[in-house]
Design an enzyme around this catalytic site. Structure first.
Site, PDB file in Angstrom:
ATOM      1  N   GLU A 277       0.835  -1.209   0.000  1.00  0.00           N
ATOM      2  CA  GLU A 277       0.000   0.000   0.000  1.00  0.00           C
ATOM      3  C   GLU A 277       0.870   1.259   0.000  1.00  0.00           C
ATOM      4  OE1 GLU A 277      -2.019  -0.544   3.739  1.00  0.00           O
ATOM      5  OE2 GLU A 277      -3.284  -2.143   2.983  1.00  0.00           O
ATOM      6  N   PRO A 278       1.679   1.470  -1.029  1.00  0.00           N
ATOM      7  CA  PRO A 278       2.553   2.640  -1.009  1.00  0.00           C
ATOM      8  C   PRO A 278       1.802   3.928  -1.331  1.00  0.00           C
ATOM      9  CG  PRO A 278       2.804   1.476  -3.087  1.00  0.00           C
ATOM     10  CD  PRO A 278       1.819   0.676  -2.271  1.00  0.00           C
ATOM     11  N   GLY A 279       2.118   4.973  -0.625  1.00  0.00           N
ATOM     12  CA  GLY A 279       1.516   6.279  -0.892  1.00  0.00           C
ATOM     13  C   GLY A 279       2.603   7.287  -1.200  1.00  0.00           C
ATOM     14  N   ARG A 316       2.829  19.844   7.056  1.00  0.00           N
ATOM     15  CA  ARG A 316       3.862  18.928   7.550  1.00  0.00           C
ATOM     16  C   ARG A 316       4.960  19.611   8.362  1.00  0.00           C
ATOM     17  NH1 ARG A 316       6.764  15.938   5.168  1.00  0.00           N
ATOM     18  NH2 ARG A 316       6.353  14.067   6.353  1.00  0.00           N
ATOM     19  N   TYR A 320       4.924  18.084  12.011  1.00  0.00           N
ATOM     20  CA  TYR A 320       5.961  17.088  12.337  1.00  0.00           C
ATOM     21  C   TYR A 320       7.363  17.685  12.340  1.00  0.00           C
ATOM     22  CZ  TYR A 320       2.203  14.345  10.057  1.00  0.00           C
ATOM     23  OH  TYR A 320       1.002  13.820   9.643  1.00  0.00           O
ATOM     24  N   CYS A 346      -2.221  33.063  11.143  1.00  0.00           N
ATOM     25  CA  CYS A 346      -1.980  33.643  12.464  1.00  0.00           C
ATOM     26  C   CYS A 346      -1.593  32.589  13.493  1.00  0.00           C
ATOM     27  CB  CYS A 346      -3.226  34.376  12.928  1.00  0.00           C
ATOM     28  SG  CYS A 346      -3.531  35.779  11.886  1.00  0.00           S
ATOM     29  N   GLU A 347      -0.452  31.999  13.293  1.00  0.00           N
ATOM     30  CA  GLU A 347       0.094  30.997  14.216  1.00  0.00           C
ATOM     31  C   GLU A 347       1.610  31.094  14.128  1.00  0.00           C
ATOM     32  OE1 GLU A 347      -1.455  28.481  16.030  1.00  0.00           O
ATOM     33  OE2 GLU A 347      -3.474  28.611  15.184  1.00  0.00           O
ATOM     34  N   TYR A 375       0.613  13.933   1.185  1.00  0.00           N
ATOM     35  CA  TYR A 375       0.225  14.563   2.443  1.00  0.00           C
ATOM     36  C   TYR A 375       0.416  16.084   2.404  1.00  0.00           C
ATOM     37  CZ  TYR A 375       0.647   9.649   3.564  1.00  0.00           C
ATOM     38  OH  TYR A 375       0.520   8.275   3.529  1.00  0.00           O
TER      39      TYR A 375
HETATM   40  N1  LLP Z   1      -1.373   1.815   4.611  1.00  0.00           N
HETATM   41  C1  LLP Z   1      -1.814   2.195   5.818  1.00  0.00           C
HETATM   42  C2  LLP Z   1      -2.656   1.297   6.593  1.00  0.00           C
HETATM   43  C3  LLP Z   1      -1.445   3.465   6.318  1.00  0.00           C
HETATM   44  O1  LLP Z   1      -1.858   3.836   7.516  1.00  0.00           O
HETATM   45  C4  LLP Z   1      -0.636   4.320   5.533  1.00  0.00           C
HETATM   46  C5  LLP Z   1      -0.267   5.648   6.004  1.00  0.00           C
HETATM   47  C6  LLP Z   1      -0.229   3.863   4.256  1.00  0.00           C
HETATM   48  C7  LLP Z   1      -0.601   2.606   3.832  1.00  0.00           C
HETATM   49  C8  LLP Z   1       0.612   4.698   3.323  1.00  0.00           C
HETATM   50  O2  LLP Z   1       1.844   4.994   3.878  1.00  0.00           O
HETATM   51  P1  LLP Z   1       2.993   5.695   2.985  1.00  0.00           P
HETATM   52  O3  LLP Z   1       3.430   4.695   1.940  1.00  0.00           O
HETATM   53  O4  LLP Z   1       2.423   6.915   2.377  1.00  0.00           O
HETATM   54  O5  LLP Z   1       4.056   6.000   3.970  1.00  0.00           O
HETATM   55  N2  LLP Z   1       0.630  12.475   7.292  1.00  0.00           N
HETATM   56  C9  LLP Z   1       1.883  11.806   7.535  1.00  0.00           C
HETATM   57  C10 LLP Z   1       1.862  10.386   7.062  1.00  0.00           C
HETATM   58  C11 LLP Z   1       0.761   9.559   7.704  1.00  0.00           C
HETATM   59  C12 LLP Z   1       0.719   8.161   7.149  1.00  0.00           C
HETATM   60  C13 LLP Z   1      -0.485   7.441   7.643  1.00  0.00           C
HETATM   61  N3  LLP Z   1      -0.649   6.124   7.128  1.00  0.00           N
HETATM   62  C14 LLP Z   1       2.996  12.608   6.867  1.00  0.00           C
HETATM   63  O6  LLP Z   1       2.715  13.657   6.284  1.00  0.00           O
HETATM   64  O7  LLP Z   1       4.164  12.249   6.964  1.00  0.00           O
END
Ligand code: LLP
Length: 413
Positions: A277-279, A316, A320, A346-347, A375
């Site tokens: 599940e890459p994002g 981000r 973070y 305003c932060e 993200y």
């Molecule tokens: N699968 C599940 C169950 C997840 O919870 C996530 C991300 C992914 C796949 C995808 O992960 P990736 O390949 O994108 O790392 N907002 C944060 C990242 C939160 C990720 C949450 N879950 C940021 O901006 O770094």
């Protein structure tokens, strides 16, 4: 150097280009803040996944960037979708993803969302609690369906990333530990409207060193064999997403092939099909946020560059303390100064960079904030009543608007 972020991003004649298009011209045409995405890059990353994992089902994690045109690129490259809400299911179906390639995780799925996903006949629900099993079973019964499930397990490995995005450890709200998982599997096996088909895990995000995946895969495969011995037919092992990307100049963009080396040795002897599940590693460095310098302000010890993109556009850094590399769209000889790049919100936490050595820029210039494809827009908000940015997809010298800039009327009515 910039091509280490994205090979389609380069300076030509002192001006920044993405896939052959001038960023200055695009900023002038569409205004700022402006999200730009490079379709070729996103396709290449998906192809790299396919090449490294030829047998696997790649489910693009829609949460990273839910624009249906971006999801459609994933669909065109043969990917499925990993979703966490009814909204993401809607966007994925709208983009043409087949329900048989959709997996659904998340600790707080509502009845309405579950019903929508059951009726859509998605591939698999990644269940996160005992209670969810009961609710899903009851609902499936009412709808006269049999629902395929996996249980999300926490292999309790430290992904060595930011604590807010570490998800596979005992203390996190996600999934259940392996011992509890075994009980949940037995329980689920007795529920007549559920069919246990998989194991799911996701250890965290922005993981640059793939070694935690080795341990996670080993633990998941151990569970696989235990379940098989107990009579379950486990068709899928879903190892989640999480591969990191290059944000700062000292980091590198790990390749899907590196991930394959970590995961495949443990999985290859099982009969299960691998799901990933890459994002971020698909879209992160495919995106750039363009912003315009509004004002400069010197406070003796501090030089501030005030831009028109804030934490409402890219949260981000504020959330973070994340590093995003920032470069001027026009490259020229000039001195460097220690700079805070801040937004209009305003932060005090509204910044894109703190104490960064940057070229001395002028009012009206454009800056490119890199690695903003994942993200970025997806986490943007209307805080301070700022309309959300315009999104443009570029590919080999052509462009198309994939989301118009919002108007005040659109937000307020
Ligand atoms: N699968 C599940 C169950 C997840 O919870 C996530 C991300 C992914 C796949 C995808 O992960 P990736 O390949 O994108 O790392 N907002 C944060 C990242 C939160 C990720 C949450 N879950 C940021 O901006 O770094």
């Amino acid at each position: 150097m910039l091509n280490e972020y994205n090979p389609h991003l380069e300076y030509k004649g002192g001006e920044l280009y993405l896939e052959g298009l001038s960023l200055k011209a695009l900023a002038e045409q569409f205004g700022t803040p402006l999200y730009l995405y490079s379709a070729s890059y996103i396709r290449e990353r998906l192809r790299a996944y396919k090449k490294a994992f030829p047998e696997a089902l790649i489910c693009y994690a829609v949460k990273a960037n839910f624009n249906p045109h971006i999801i459609a690129l994933a669909k065109e490259e043969g990917a499925g979708a990993d979703i966490v809400s009814g909204g993401e299911l809607y966007a994925s179906l709208k983009a043409g993803i087949e329900p048989s390639k959709i997996v659904y995780a998340g600790v707080g799925k509502t009845l309405r969302e579950l019903e929508y996903a059951i009726s859509s006949d998605i591939l698999m629900f990644n269940v996160e609690s005992f209670m969810e099993l009961d609710v899903l079973d009851e609902l499936a019964g009412k709808l006269g369906r049999k629902v395929r499930i996996a249980i999300r397990v926490n292999p309790d490995v430290d992904p060595k990333t930011h604590p807010y995005i570490s998800t596979g450890m005992k203390k996190s709200k996600f999934g259940v530990d392996i011992k509890t998982a075994k009980k949940e599997y037995e329980y689920a096996g007795r529920l007549k409207n559920l069919q246990v088909v998989g194991i799911h895990c996701h250890i965290g995000s922005q993981i640059l060193d793939v070694s935690p995946y080795i341990e996670a895969a080993q633990k998941v495969v151990e569970l696989y064999y235990e379940l098989v011995r107990s009579g379950f037919e486990i068709e899928y092992i879903d190892m989640g997403g999480g591969l990191g990307i290059k944000y700062s100049p000292d980091q590198s963009n790990p390749e899907p092939a590196d991930l394959a080396e970590a995961i495949l040795p443990a999985i290859k002897d099982t009969k299960a099909k691998l799901i990933l599940e890459p994002g971020r590693s698909v879209v992160g460095n495919g995106g750039v946020l363009l912003t315009q310098v509004q004002f400069l302000k010197d406070k003796g010890h501090k030089h501030f560059v005030i831009v028109d993109a804030g934490m409402n556009d890219l949260v981000r850094p504020a959330m973070y303390s994340a590093y995003h590399h920032i470069v001027p769209v026009e490259k020229k000889e000039r001195p460097y100064v220690k700079t805070d790049v801040v937004g209009p919100v305003c932060e005090t936490g509204d910044f894109l960079a703190l104490d960064r050595e940057l070229p001395l820029v002028e009012r009206g210039e454009y800056l490119a904030v890199l690695s903003a494809g994942a993200y970025g827009f997806a986490m943007s908000s209307h805080y301070n009543l700022r309309p959300k940015a315009c999104e443009v997809l570029v590919e080999k010298g052509s462009y198309r608007v994939i989301r118009e800039r919002e108007s005040y009327e659109y937000i307020i009515g």
